[in-house]
Design a protein around this motif. Structure first.
Motif, PDB file in Angstrom:
ATOM      1  N   GLN A 320       0.506  -0.997   0.601  1.00 35.58           N
ATOM      2  CA  GLN A 320       0.201  -0.145   0.456  1.00 35.58           C
ATOM      3  C   GLN A 320       0.887   0.967  -0.132  1.00 35.58           C
ATOM      4  O   GLN A 320       0.734   2.617  -0.549  1.00 35.58           O
ATOM      5  N   ALA A 321       1.897   1.640   0.420  1.00 34.78           N
ATOM      6  CA  ALA A 321       2.617   2.070   0.462  1.00 34.78           C
ATOM      7  C   ALA A 321       3.118   2.368  -0.540  1.00 34.78           C
ATOM      8  O   ALA A 321       3.227   3.524  -0.674  1.00 34.78           O
ATOM      9  N   LEU A 322       3.865   1.528  -1.180  1.00 37.50           N
ATOM     10  CA  LEU A 322       3.944   2.030  -2.911  1.00 37.50           C
ATOM     11  C   LEU A 322       2.946   2.187  -3.319  1.00 37.50           C
ATOM     12  O   LEU A 322       3.625   2.646  -4.706  1.00 37.50           O
ATOM     13  N   VAL A 323       1.974   2.113  -3.517  1.00 41.87           N
ATOM     14  CA  VAL A 323       0.618   2.653  -4.085  1.00 41.87           C
ATOM     15  C   VAL A 323       0.171   4.040  -4.050  1.00 41.87           C
ATOM     16  O   VAL A 323       0.659   4.835  -5.505  1.00 41.87           O
ATOM     17  N   PHE A 324       0.354   4.343  -2.680  1.00 48.73           N
ATOM     18  CA  PHE A 324       0.261   6.064  -2.266  1.00 48.73           C
ATOM     19  C   PHE A 324       1.462   6.303  -3.539  1.00 48.73           C
ATOM     20  O   PHE A 324       1.185   7.299  -3.924  1.00 48.73           O
TER      21      PHE A 324
END
Lengths: 407, 124
Positions: A320-324
């Protein structure tokens, strides 16, 4: 001449020789140790030189020091290679390191002293007999001796732990050196004459200290984020993330800090995301990019080694951090790369699938806008892959029709 | 605060009684400031047995070769004996070593003074 209380000729000569040795030892010690421990050392400390002198090559060390070249003797007095040294010398070295830590020195010198302090006391404590004899000579009771022996064994670790604790809040350089010393414990204990149990116990103690510090930091970090959210102060959130990065570095790239950051990120990122304040989100993410990318790299490494469980709980948050991160860049190539990484890390994460599908569709549209459609056009491949990844995407049917893919 | 055993060059194997005697003797010759430091050291070394032991074991150990004790000065002569002169205190080794003969000054010094100064006992 009448008889006065004179010593015999041989004992006088012997005493003179001992005195001469003492004087030489003090001169050599002064040359070798004073630059490191300061000039006000007790004369007893020079006894260490007499022990070195009796070792193989020791005479040369002392001779060189007396000729103004104290490097060899200095190395002998502050050596890390204590496995085969007499316990008397190990005791001297332990105290020398403690004195050295009171002086201003470089980080590397302080690290050497902390490691030396840990090593010497672990060895003396493990052996026990030497310290028991010293305690007995100091008229100590057996009860006090045994209790103290346990305490002394961890004297170095206690010192390092105390320095690390004191340095946590401000991430001091002093504390950072202490953390490096703790991190070096597994390799350090391998060089020491300790039982496997003692080695494991020392390493476990060092790791517990780091865990405890990470846990203390977590509390502070959560409070800072909570306060930043309550006051709606983006600046506070950026500061908290910057401090997280600093702490992560300070703790020697501690994985617990990475985990806490990726767990906390969605809570603070979603409100900002919904307001489409992507620049602010980018600013908040920027300091912790090294943390979640390090977590990503570790997960992939573990996966390659066949371990899919160790970081299982953090797969989704890391992805999710990579998505953000992907969503905060205007660079389409970088955005695609980050979304691909998020999907590769956690293919079941809905957000990773949606974002990657969208980016593939975007790319297909850009390609289509550039020219004519061939049968093996890359736009077609992108659309097919977007459908595989997230078939429910609303824009897909129209795109599929454009590139000639059957529904 | 530095380890008192190291700061005051005290013997880490000394008993509490020996430490007390040593520090008391030093206090007699010390300035006011030094006296306070000596008192602090004495308290630290004597009030808690385990603390003393910890400090003793974390100070530099005494590992130097022991020197033979310096011979005690000769006691005052009993009644009827001739007083000792300087030659009695010269190491026989020096005499045996055939050193050069004493100079006239040394000879003069070797003679007992004609009048002994009266001992000052007013301080006691």
């Amino acid at each position: 001449v009448r008889s006065a209380p004179h010593a015999s000729a041989s004992s006088v000569q012997e005493n003179d020789a001992k005195l001469l040795h003492r004087i030489e030892a003090e001169l050599a010690f002064d040359a070798a140790a004073s630059p490191i421990i300061g000039p006000n050392w007790p004369r007893r400390a020079a006894g260490s030189v007499e022990i070195v002198r009796a070792l193989e090559g020791g005479e040369e060390c002392v001779g060189e020091a007396l000729m103004g070249r104290p490097e060899l003797l200095r190395r002998a007095l502050f050596t890390e290679d204590i496995a085969h040294l007499p316990h008397t010398l190990v005791h001297h070295i332990a105290v020398l390191h403690a004195w050295a830590l009171e002086q201003d020195a470089s980080s590397e010198a302080r690290l050497l002293s902390l490691r030396g302090l840990i090593a010497c006391w672990l060895v003396l404590g493990e052996e026990g007999a030497y310290l028991r004899a010293a305690a007995h000579a100091a008229s100590a009771s057996e009860e006090h001796t045994e209790r103290l022996l346990l305490r002394l064994r961890h004297r170095g670790l206690d010192e390092v732990e105390s320095r690390a604790r004191m340095g946590l809040h401000a991430c001091t350089p002093e504390g950072e050196v202490a953390i490096r010393a703790l991190r070096s414990l597994p390799a350090l204990t391998e060089t020491l004459p300790l039982s496997d149990e003692s080695k494991a116990s020392a390493v476990m103690r060092a790791q517990s200290t780091i865990d405890m510090l990470a846990s203390q930091w977590t509390g502070v970090f959560r409070d800072a984020l909570e306060e930043g959210r309550a006051r709606d102060q983006k600046r506070d959130l950026i500061l908290a993330m910057t401090h997280a990065h600093r702490t992560w570095q300070w703790l020697g790239c501690e994985r617990e800090v990475e985990r806490q950051v990726v767990i906390a990120l969605p809570t603070i990122a979603w409100p900002i995301y919904r307001e489409r304040q992507m620049e602010v989100l980018g600013e908040i993410l920027l300091p912790v990019v090294p943390l979640f990318t390090a977590l990503e790299a570790r997960i992939l490494q573990l996966r390659e080694e066949g371990d899919v469980t160790t970081e299982l709980a953090y797969l989704g948050p890391a992805a999710q951090a990579l998505v953000f991160w992907s969503e905060t860049t205007k660079d389409v190539v970088a955005a695609m790369d980050r979304a691909e990484r998020a999907y590769a890390l956690c293919p079941t994460l809905r957000n990773a699938r949606i974002v990657l599908s969208h980016l593939l569709c975007d790319r297909a549209e850009r390609t289509l806008a550039q020219g004519q459609l061939w049968p093996t056009h890359p736009a077609k491949a992108d659309v097919i892959r977007a459908r595989e990844i997230f078939p429910e995407l609303a824009r897909l049917p129209a795109l599929m029709q454009r590139v000639g893919v059957d529904p | 605060l530095r380890n008192p055993y190291d700061s005051f060059e005290l013997d880490p194997s000394a008993s509490v009684a020996a430490l007390t005697a040593e520090l008391r003797e030093r206090t007699e010759r010390a300035s006011t400031e030094e006296k306070a430091a000596l008192r602090e050291a004495w308290e630290e070394l004597t009030l808690h047995a385990e603390r003393r032991l910890y400090l003793a074991l974390t100070a530099f150990p005494e590992t130097r070769e022991t020197l033979a004790p310096i011979p005690a000065p000769p006691r005052a002569q009993g009644a009827g004996e001739a007083p000792l002169d300087l030659l009695d205190f010269i190491d026989p080794l020096r005499l045996d070593a055939r050193l050069t003969a004493p100079s006239p000054d040394e000879e003069a010094l070797a003679q007992p003074p004609t009048v002994f100064p009266a001992r000052d006992t007013s301080r006691r």
